[in-house]
Design an enzyme around this catalytic site. Structure first.
Site, PDB file in Angstrom:
ATOM      1  N   GLY A   1      29.484 -15.567  38.006  1.00  0.00           N
ATOM      2  CA  GLY A   1      28.698 -14.879  39.030  1.00  0.00           C
ATOM      3  C   GLY A   1      29.266 -15.199  40.415  1.00  0.00           C
ATOM      4  O   GLY A   1      30.411 -15.620  40.553  1.00  0.00           O
ATOM      5  N   PHE A   2      28.441 -15.019  41.440  1.00  0.00           N
ATOM      6  CA  PHE A   2      28.916 -15.282  42.797  1.00  0.00           C
ATOM      7  C   PHE A   2      29.419 -16.715  42.933  1.00  0.00           C
ATOM      8  O   PHE A   2      30.483 -16.959  43.488  1.00  0.00           O
ATOM      9  CB  PHE A   2      27.793 -15.041  43.816  1.00  0.00           C
TER      10      PHE A   2
ATOM     11  N   ASP B   1      22.243 -20.506  41.393  1.00  0.00           N
ATOM     12  CA  ASP B   1      20.821 -20.439  41.051  1.00  0.00           C
ATOM     13  C   ASP B   1      20.303 -21.652  40.298  1.00  0.00           C
ATOM     14  O   ASP B   1      19.093 -21.867  40.224  1.00  0.00           O
ATOM     15  CB  ASP B   1      20.548 -19.201  40.175  1.00  0.00           C
TER      16      ASP B   1
ATOM     17  N   GLY C   1      30.528 -19.827  34.092  1.00  0.00           N
ATOM     18  CA  GLY C   1      29.783 -18.746  34.733  1.00  0.00           C
ATOM     19  C   GLY C   1      30.610 -18.044  35.790  1.00  0.00           C
ATOM     20  O   GLY C   1      31.211 -18.691  36.642  1.00  0.00           O
TER      21      GLY C   1
ATOM     22  N   GLU D   1      12.620  -2.966  45.433  1.00  0.00           N
ATOM     23  CA  GLU D   1      13.767  -2.058  45.599  1.00  0.00           C
ATOM     24  C   GLU D   1      13.853  -1.084  44.433  1.00  0.00           C
ATOM     25  O   GLU D   1      14.116   0.099  44.621  1.00  0.00           O
ATOM     26  CB  GLU D   1      15.066  -2.872  45.721  1.00  0.00           C
TER      27      GLU D   1
ATOM     28  N   VAL E   1      29.222 -20.540  26.159  1.00  0.00           N
ATOM     29  CA  VAL E   1      29.102 -21.980  25.994  1.00  0.00           C
ATOM     30  C   VAL E   1      27.992 -22.269  24.996  1.00  0.00           C
ATOM     31  O   VAL E   1      26.857 -21.822  25.173  1.00  0.00           O
ATOM     32  CB  VAL E   1      28.799 -22.675  27.338  1.00  0.00           C
TER      33      VAL E   1
END
Lengths: 418, 418
Positions: A11-12, A297, A9, A167, A75
């Site tokens: 991401g951040f 997460d 992964g 938002e 994966v």
């Protein structure tokens, strides 16, 4: 022999962990099905035409320069007992340490009709598809001769009143109020209908009650209709079914009402927390396989502490895991158990307007100063000079020239010709 | 009653014609299946990762502000005797005057295998698909363990040595020479193979022989293999069949070897010129239907004069047609018959290098001054401040920071999740 770390992964959490492990004598490979890191907190702006997708995407190989490796792939299976993973192209990669940072996917709660017809703001192409759908809807409305159908094209429903839903709702209303009078003289602003459907009693769960109220008042002032204590139950592309009634005629439903763990989490041993998250030990390790770390997460505290699924948590978890691994390998004592330090939360609720809350300083406020702080922080965290300039250029277009940065309707490549 | 003009196609010709008719008391509607105008001469840069697509796309409704109308749709059928057109959503639109500016489509000369497996640089999504394919090929090569397969992933074939083929070939080589050493340490630059296959004896047909030679030498210096007097006969995604032999093992074929008239041209009455183009009268009207004008790439002179399928011709034809219509309606004599005024041709053959030829001043030259002229002209013609700034930013990244502006691999929206 060099020890191998696989990071699943980009991401951040995954990208930060890879960079934190640079130069420590490990062979680090980050695996992602995308060749870019995406600055997800601004994805809702891509969906609302405020920002081009390329401004928030950074090539992984650029981020991983200087000795880290990248592998494009998805994966297929984790093989924890064998200390290896299987990719869907059939390759098997083995590891000494595994970092799982696969994040979440949109949760439609098993409702196939909604999954088929609703749009979502997860991933670059999905966010662009929202923007394309919005402008396609305006085009369809502009030459629609049946008033009932025209009204459906001009009716936009957002499911979910969390930060993304709020938002996006504000950005959508600002967009339509700018674009419609100027570029769609066939349409009337009064015929627009933007509805936000929220399951609970307030927007922005987790924020303080005054800021929740402020967000609701602001959205209403922009023209949104808010429905609280309401759940979206179905959508066939024409009509949004709600519980309790009434249904909302609309051709557009944007689903921001929940995420759940990446499906691979379900194949792992051990206990699960809310949303399918994986319960980890105090150092974010899988109890059954201490060489496996869970980041971002997907991680869930074993002592009931609440860990939000946000970028600051992802970054802190990545730093902690890199530190634990370093200590282990150097035979030093481990750092104190992971503890999340909440830097605060913010949400944009319109042009020059945001709500902001920094719990540990007991600060809650809203307005243009909160918005400026939001602007500066996000600009600071966007990676790379080019992307910052692209973002500034688009925001200049949005806020100062009061226009939409991107109105392009994208189509699949195979429909390009003729 | 207000007379209605329908303009089919929003390329250079259609958009310019619409804008030239503004404020003349006509009801003008431009119809296109895209909601944006595309600056096509720079599309090859999108394909080579030099430029983001959004920098060369401008929303039609922004261009048509001030009384002109836009209709998103695809023309299904022309009904010239009824003075109307049928759109593929079933709507019928009638006109007093019809401007046909539908341009061309890629010509695979009926070869279905090539059409299925080759890429092309026509349209925004198609150009982005080329870029995505290039970077996917590099990713595949970087973890390929079979040397023969790896070599196929690193072999790129371009069919066609016209301006698009030459410019794309140079841009691709510059891209690979920058990106490979920095971001793909697994790969060796020596294993790269870029082949340009040209049917005739020289590149850039229409240019003077010295400049043709200059372009060929420059491409070879950049590392291209040139094959003249050769035609691509087939492609199965693995092997490019050539006539004469030998075949070229490659996973990538980019087809720039020809265009043909939009298929709707075949449904029209009257004579056809080369490439299915429509023979028009001296004022670009259809002889059988003088209220129908043919603009841009579709128009073919009745007296054998050569009209190139380039932006300057499209713009000149649009201006002429607008003038003819204005004269007709005001009862004034028609202007002199249309005559194409060739402003010259140019093609970029590498970083800071272009060939340029201005026939009417007998000028032929190449090098950085030609490239600077090309840069200035293209920047000047790009529509809108924002797009100019985006282009400058990307070119700054390409030329000054010597990096690729865009390396993102795009996927279809439905594969965004998880």
């Amino acid at each position: 022999m060099t020890e191998r770390v696989l990071i699943l992964g980009g991401g951040f959490a995954g990208t930060a962990a890879a960079r934190a492990l640079r130069g420590q004598g490990l062979e680090v490979t980050l695996i992602d099905q995308r060749n870019y890191h995406l600055f997800q907190p601004l994805l809702y702006q891509v969906a609302a035409g405020d920002l081009q997708a390329e401004a928030i995407a950074t090539p992984q190989r650029r981020l991983l320069r200087g000795g880290l490796h990248f592998r494009l792939g998805r994966v297929a299976r984790l093989r924890l007992p064998q200390r290896s993973i299987l990719l869907d192209d059939g390759d098997i990669l083995s590891y000494d340490y595994l970092f799982i940072a696969l994040g979440t996917v949109t949760n439609f709660f098993g409702n196939a009709a909604i999954a088929n017809h609703a749009l979502q703001i997860k991933g670059m192409e999905a966010a662009e598809a929202v923007r394309s759908h919005i402008f396609s809807a305006l085009e369809a409305a502009s030459h629609c001769t049946d008033p009932a159908q025209q009204q459906r094209w001009l009716s936009f429903v957002i499911a979910g009143g969390g930060p993304t839903g709020v938002e996006f709702c504000a950005a959508l209303l600002e967009l339509l109020r700018v674009v419609l009078p100027r570029d769609y003289p066939e349409l009337r602003l009064e015929d627009l209908q933007v509805t936000l459907v929220q399951g609970s009693a307030a927007l922005l769960p987790g924020f303080s009650a005054p800021l929740q109220g402020q967000a609701a008042r602001k959205l209403q002032k922009l023209g949104a209709q808010l429905r609280f204590h309401t759940h979206v139950q179905g959508f066939d592309g024409q009509m949004v079914q709600c519980q309790p009634d009434p249904a909302i005629p609309a051709r557009t439903l944007v689903w921001t009402a929940g995420v759940t763990a990446n499906p691979l989490a379900a194949t792992m041993p051990g206990a699960r927390g809310p949303g399918g998250r994986i319960i980890v030990d105090p150092h974010l390790r899988l109890p059954e396989y201490p060489e496996v770390f869970i980041l971002g997460d997907l991680a869930c505290s074993s002592n009931g502490e609440f860990w939000p699924q946000v970028a600051p948590f992802a970054l802190q978890s990545a730093r902690h895991v890199a530190l634990v691994l370093q200590s282990q390998r150097q035979g030093r004592p481990l750092p104190p158990p992971f503890a999340y330090r909440d830097p605060g939360s913010m949400a944009v609720i319109g042009r020059f307007d945001a709500v902001c809350e920094i719990e540990r300083w007991h600060l809650h406020w809203h307005g243009w100063s909160a918005w400026l702080l939001w602007l500066g922080l996000h600009l600071y965290h966007i990676i790379g000079t080019r992307n910052r300039l692209l973002t500034l250029l688009d925001w200049g277009t949005d806020y100062l020239r009061h226009s939409a940065a991107v109105e392009i309707i994208r189509s699949p490549p195979d429909s390009s010709d003729p």
